[in-house]
Design a protein around this motif. Structure first.
Motif, short mmCIF file in Angstrom:
data_model
loop_
_atom_site.label_atom_id
_atom_site.label_comp_id
_atom_site.label_asym_id
_atom_site.label_seq_id
_atom_site.Cartn_x
_atom_site.Cartn_y
_atom_site.Cartn_z
N GLY A 189 0.85 -1.18 -0.08
CA GLY A 189 -0.04 0.08 -0.14
C GLY A 189 0.99 1.21 0.09
O GLY A 189 0.46 2.29 -0.67
N VAL A 190 2.08 1.08 0.65
CA VAL A 190 2.86 2.37 0.61
C VAL A 190 3.30 2.78 -0.87
O VAL A 190 3.25 3.70 -1.27
CB VAL A 190 4.08 2.06 1.43
CG1 VAL A 190 5.28 3.33 1.52
CG2 VAL A 190 3.84 2.09 3.17
N GLU A 191 3.68 1.63 -1.68
CA GLU A 191 3.98 1.69 -2.90
C GLU A 191 2.94 2.36 -3.52
O GLU A 191 3.28 3.29 -4.61
CB GLU A 191 4.48 0.37 -3.49
CG GLU A 191 5.88 -0.16 -2.94
CD GLU A 191 7.07 0.68 -3.09
OE1 GLU A 191 6.95 1.28 -4.19
OE2 GLU A 191 8.09 0.96 -2.51
N LEU A 192 1.68 1.78 -3.60
CA LEU A 192 0.54 2.07 -4.21
C LEU A 192 0.18 3.81 -3.90
O LEU A 192 -0.13 4.49 -4.93
CB LEU A 192 -0.56 1.19 -4.08
CG LEU A 192 -2.08 1.76 -4.59
CD1 LEU A 192 -1.78 1.40 -6.30
CD2 LEU A 192 -2.98 0.53 -4.22
N PHE A 193 0.01 4.14 -2.71
CA PHE A 193 -0.20 5.31 -2.23
C PHE A 193 0.62 6.61 -2.22
O PHE A 193 0.48 7.87 -2.33
CB PHE A 193 -1.14 5.45 -1.07
CG PHE A 193 -2.34 4.73 -1.04
CD1 PHE A 193 -3.49 5.19 -1.78
CD2 PHE A 193 -2.49 3.46 -0.65
CE1 PHE A 193 -4.89 4.47 -1.78
CE2 PHE A 193 -3.61 2.70 -0.56
CZ PHE A 193 -4.92 3.38 -1.19
N GLY A 194 2.07 6.18 -2.09
CA GLY A 194 3.07 6.97 -1.83
C GLY A 194 3.42 7.31 -0.56
O GLY A 194 2.47 7.36 -0.02
N SER A 240 2.12 10.37 1.24
CA SER A 240 0.62 10.65 1.28
C SER A 240 0.07 10.17 2.61
O SER A 240 0.93 9.39 3.38
CB SER A 240 -0.28 9.79 0.24
OG SER A 240 -0.10 8.43 0.61
N PRO A 241 -1.10 10.79 3.29
CA PRO A 241 -1.36 10.31 4.42
C PRO A 241 -1.76 8.87 4.66
O PRO A 241 -1.34 8.35 5.50
CB PRO A 241 -2.86 11.20 4.58
CG PRO A 241 -2.70 12.43 3.93
CD PRO A 241 -1.62 11.71 2.43
N ALA A 242 -2.17 8.56 3.56
CA ALA A 242 -2.42 6.88 3.63
C ALA A 242 -1.30 6.13 3.62
O ALA A 242 -1.09 5.20 4.39
CB ALA A 242 -3.42 6.35 2.20
N GLY A 243 -0.30 6.41 2.84
CA GLY A 243 1.10 5.86 2.68
C GLY A 243 1.82 6.03 4.00
O GLY A 243 2.71 5.01 4.51
N ARG A 244 1.76 6.99 4.85
CA ARG A 244 2.40 7.09 6.17
C ARG A 244 1.67 6.30 7.10
O ARG A 244 2.40 5.80 7.98
CB ARG A 244 2.59 8.67 6.71
CG ARG A 244 3.20 9.86 5.72
CD ARG A 244 3.39 10.85 6.49
NE ARG A 244 2.27 11.76 6.46
CZ ARG A 244 1.63 12.72 5.43
NH1 ARG A 244 2.65 12.74 4.47
NH2 ARG A 244 0.78 13.44 5.61
N ARG A 245 0.29 6.10 6.90
CA ARG A 245 -0.19 5.33 7.74
C ARG A 245 0.19 3.85 7.69
O ARG A 245 0.41 2.90 8.53
CB ARG A 245 -1.75 5.37 7.94
CG ARG A 245 -2.20 6.82 8.49
CD ARG A 245 -3.82 6.80 8.64
NE ARG A 245 -4.52 6.51 7.24
CZ ARG A 245 -4.85 7.80 6.84
NH1 ARG A 245 -4.50 8.86 7.28
NH2 ARG A 245 -5.38 7.47 5.51
N LEU A 246 0.29 3.57 6.18
CA LEU A 246 0.57 2.20 6.10
C LEU A 246 2.12 1.66 6.21
O LEU A 246 2.18 0.71 6.69
CB LEU A 246 0.36 1.95 4.60
CG LEU A 246 -1.17 1.85 4.24
CD1 LEU A 246 -1.39 2.02 2.80
CD2 LEU A 246 -1.72 0.42 4.71
#
Length: 278
Positions: free
Chosen positions: A183-188, A191-197
């Motif tokens: 997910g980090v790779e997918l969202f960056g 990004s907020p999602a990437g940092r959470r993941l």
């Protein structure tokens, strides 16, 4: 078509149909039952001329009670202990029925139990037992052994059952870490999602490492396997011979002998492994 046992009213309809001269197929059609069900019912209970509905109903109920396996009721202490034991497993993520089956296997006097014995002791359906057994087999916590004399399957708990459970939990944590990293790779990463993941991936990576004992755990596990090979052979073997026996690369054997011989093992185990490394 409906399944299950015939009701008393259905048996009376069968008797009425026979008195009217109806064939088995017609009676079955009226009751929405298979013709084979009707023919077996009549054959078991005196035939077409002697069939009596009430007698057939009570006779069938008696046979069912007589053939149902009876297990002695567990004592209060052992029953409560088994329920608490299973409840702790459920809290740890084991499905409830699988936990109850595992407790039965763990506390039984015999080293194995059949499906019928589990059904009888737990008072559940065969389908529930089958589903629980499937789960426990999938995670490697038990296996089945055939009894050729009675054509039965015996279910045996793995000797290292808790290690299997631990490994399954560790693999789950690794899967969580892997999907989070994806997910980090997918969202960056920014990004907020990437940092959470990313935080999630780090947490589960660390948890998986802790549960598996870290990178050195696999080497120690190899060393214990080598010790088992020594016991089987009755003597200490050199690295080349152990590699041939275990079908491992020689480098893997040498790493286990050189590194794990001085870590997390008893002095006696270390001495044996050191002798194999010389």
């Amino acid at each position: 078509m409906p399944g299950g046992r015939l009701t008393q009213q259905e048996r009376r309809s069968i008797a009425a149909g026979l008195s009217e001269g109806l064939g088995y197929a017609e009676i079955a059609r009226q009751l929405n039952r298979p013709t084979s069900t009707i023919s077996r019912e009549i054959a078991r209970n005196g035939g077409a001329r002697a069939y009596r509905a009430d007698h057939a109903h009570y006779a069938t109920s008696f046979r069912a009670r007589r053939l149902r396996p009876q297990s002695p009721p567990p004592s209060g202490d052992t029953h409560q202990y088994a329920e608490r034991f299973a409840a702790i497993m459920v809290e740890g993520g084991v499905p409830r029925m699988a936990a109850r089956v595992l407790v039965q296997l763990y506390t039984a006097e015999s080293r194995s139990l059949t499906a019928a014995e589990l059904v009888s002791s737990l008072h559940v359906s065969p389908a529930s037992i089958s589903k629980a057994i499937g789960y426990l087999e999938q995670v490697g916590m038990l296996h089945r052994e055939a009894d050729p004399r009675r054509r039965l399957q015996h279910y045996v708990m793995a000797e290292d059952v808790w290690q299997k459970a631990w490994q399954a939990s560790s693999r789950t944590n690794e899967s969580w870490a892997g999907i989070a990293a994806e997910g980090v790779e997918l969202f960056g990463a920014d990004s907020p999602a990437g940092r959470r993941l990313a935080l999630m991936a780090d947490f589960f990576h660390q948890l998986a490492d802790d549960m598996s004992g870290g990178p050195g755990f696999a080497v120690i596990d190899d060393a214990l396997t080598i010790l088992a090979a020594y016991r089987e052979a009755g003597r200490v073997l050199d690295a080349d011979r152990v590699a041939a026996v275990l079908d491992w690369p020689v480098d893997r054997i040498k790493t286990a002998l050189d590194v794990a011989a001085v870590a997390r093992l008893s002095p006696e185990q270390r001495a044996v492994l050191a002798a194999g490394a010389e």
